[in-house]
Design an enzyme around this catalytic site. Sequence first.
Site, short mmCIF file in Angstrom:
data_model
loop_
_atom_site.label_atom_id
_atom_site.label_comp_id
_atom_site.label_asym_id
_atom_site.label_seq_id
_atom_site.Cartn_x
_atom_site.Cartn_y
_atom_site.Cartn_z
N HIS A 179 62.54 12.34 20.69
CA HIS A 179 62.72 10.93 20.31
C HIS A 179 63.89 10.74 19.33
O HIS A 179 64.72 9.84 19.50
CB HIS A 179 61.46 10.38 19.64
CG HIS A 179 60.21 10.59 20.43
ND1 HIS A 179 60.17 10.53 21.80
CD2 HIS A 179 58.92 10.86 20.04
CE1 HIS A 179 58.93 10.75 22.21
NE2 HIS A 179 58.16 10.96 21.17
N ASP B 47 60.67 10.51 27.99
CA ASP B 47 60.66 10.38 26.53
C ASP B 47 60.30 8.92 26.31
O ASP B 47 61.13 8.03 26.54
CB ASP B 47 62.05 10.68 25.96
CG ASP B 47 62.07 10.54 24.45
OD1 ASP B 47 61.41 9.62 23.94
OD2 ASP B 47 62.76 11.33 23.79
N HIS B 48 59.07 8.65 25.90
CA HIS B 48 58.61 7.26 25.96
C HIS B 48 59.40 6.35 25.02
O HIS B 48 59.42 5.14 25.20
CB HIS B 48 57.09 7.15 25.73
CG HIS B 48 56.68 7.24 24.31
ND1 HIS B 48 56.52 8.44 23.66
CD2 HIS B 48 56.39 6.29 23.39
CE1 HIS B 48 56.15 8.21 22.41
NE2 HIS B 48 56.05 6.91 22.21
C1 BG6 Z 1 54.61 11.20 20.55
C2 BG6 Z 1 54.25 12.29 19.57
O1 BG6 Z 1 55.57 11.66 21.46
O2 BG6 Z 1 55.13 10.10 19.83
C3 BG6 Z 1 53.27 11.78 18.54
O3 BG6 Z 1 53.68 13.38 20.28
C4 BG6 Z 1 53.81 10.55 17.86
O4 BG6 Z 1 52.98 12.78 17.58
C5 BG6 Z 1 54.23 9.53 18.90
O5 BG6 Z 1 52.79 10.02 17.05
C6 BG6 Z 1 54.91 8.36 18.27
O6 BG6 Z 1 55.08 7.40 19.24
P1 BG6 Z 1 55.04 5.85 18.88
O7 BG6 Z 1 55.34 5.18 20.18
O8 BG6 Z 1 53.67 5.58 18.36
O9 BG6 Z 1 56.08 5.68 17.85
#
Ligand code: BG6
Length: 503
Positions: A247, A184-185
């Site tokens: 997230h 989960d980045h």
């Molecule tokens: C991803 C989703 O996991 O996270 C995207 O699939 C979303 O739809 C993105 O835009 C948001 O990540 P960040 O790091 O740009 O907030």
Amino acid sequence: MKDIKSQPTIFVIYGATGDLCRRKLTPALYNLSLDGWMPEKFSIIGTGRTALTNEEFRNKLLEGINQFSRSGKAEDDKWAAFAKHIFYEAADLNNYESYQAICDHINKCEKEWNDKAYVIHYLAVAPSLFPVIAGNIAKIKLAEQRDNTRIVIEKPFGHDLESAKELNQLLNENYREEQIYRIDHYLGKETVQNLLAFRFANAILEPLWNRNYIQYVQISVTEELGMEGRGEYYETAGAMRDMVQNHMLQLLCLIAMEPPNNFNAAEIHGRKVDVLNAMRKFTPEEIKTSVVRGQYAKGWMQGKEVPGYREEKGVKPKSNTETFAAIKFFIDNWRWHGIPFYVRTGKRLHQSSSLISIQFKDLSHFVFPPEAVESWQQNRLIISIQPEMSIRLQVQGKRPGLAMLLNTVDMVFDYKTTYPSYTQEAYETLLLDTMIGDQTLFMRGDQVEAAWGLLMPIIRTWMNKPSLHFPNYSADSWGPELAEALIAADGFHWISLPMNNKP
Ligand code: BG6
């Protein structure tokens, strides 16, 4: 920290011709290498359906690095030093025999290095391929070296509770939990990691961090972006599966969890699962009153006309997919009982911003005359995850002057000022962790299932009852009016930071 330099490592990237590899994975590996974090002996082998030579593949990745790397365009000599570690093998990932080329590559590297390698299988593919690839890796015995083989799975992990359970079961048949890295980045973001530090390294917070002093918590991740060519995928996901299940709930867990006994992965995972297990399950009645869905219509953003969701490429003209969700959660445990956790996320909103706002309860007794407190605001802690990276504590102070008049002022910790040279990105942290073997910032199987379990009643209701009101918010707004009503009914409003880049 483990000595990573002397650990021979091979990354096998499945789906290597895709967007994730080009935008995120290789720029991250490249930057780790520039900063001296890659092992002395490493190899990256990409695999996918398209036939490419090593040279063609390297060029594709170079384009990605030049476009997306935080360190800007690659310098020729630095790129050349990195590129010699990159290889490509075309493969039909459905057919396990085509994995032989990957085995051969691993064997060749190990022979050359005269050492056993750590092998990290990174599944940067469509979720429907996770079970097939994970099964094939095991079938061809690529996962047998249990202590030095890891498998990294991108989100979404499953499509619902049932498929997540099936995927966990399949993985558990072939891999030990210590080998499985569910990404989960958000957990790799510096400001998200700091939530643990902020909460558990500061003695002043813990006494206040509960239902006696906190009135509500808000977690809001709003995005200006629309589909960006991902309409086909998004149709299978929607805001709930794309953002909330992972997230948003991860952020909520970090705010709500009990202090871990120590900073190890099992402890932290355990405390997060406790939160998910304590979250109040939604009854059909609560789904009506505590949950709002939305879908964007066309509109104008920053002077440009943008299409509505249903006009995006890959999206059905009568799509029922939600691009916005707002939910009021409760956590039924000693610390949080009765305190609402408002969560909202959506696409094509007025401002891109990820904020966690914690409002403290009001004073029990006011000593100031009414004219002194005209601009009164309860204390608030606002943690800005991105784009601004800051923590601000909003307190009351005396406005300078002859009279006793109060004002809200911000005490701010801002990354830009405190750490001007900080740069690394979430994927760098997470990829390094897969090499080191640290699962703290990844999701454990039971966590993923608990999150699905919580959301399934909402997902099912929305699926069975298509919205009659979609699209119900226009691009560049803050989402459907009902989302405002959801929080206004309790006497609050959604909080945003003042915008620097907009009128
Ligand atoms: C991803 C989703 O996991 O996270 C995207 O699939 C979303 O739809 C993105 O835009 C948001 O990540 P960040 O790091 O740009 O907030």
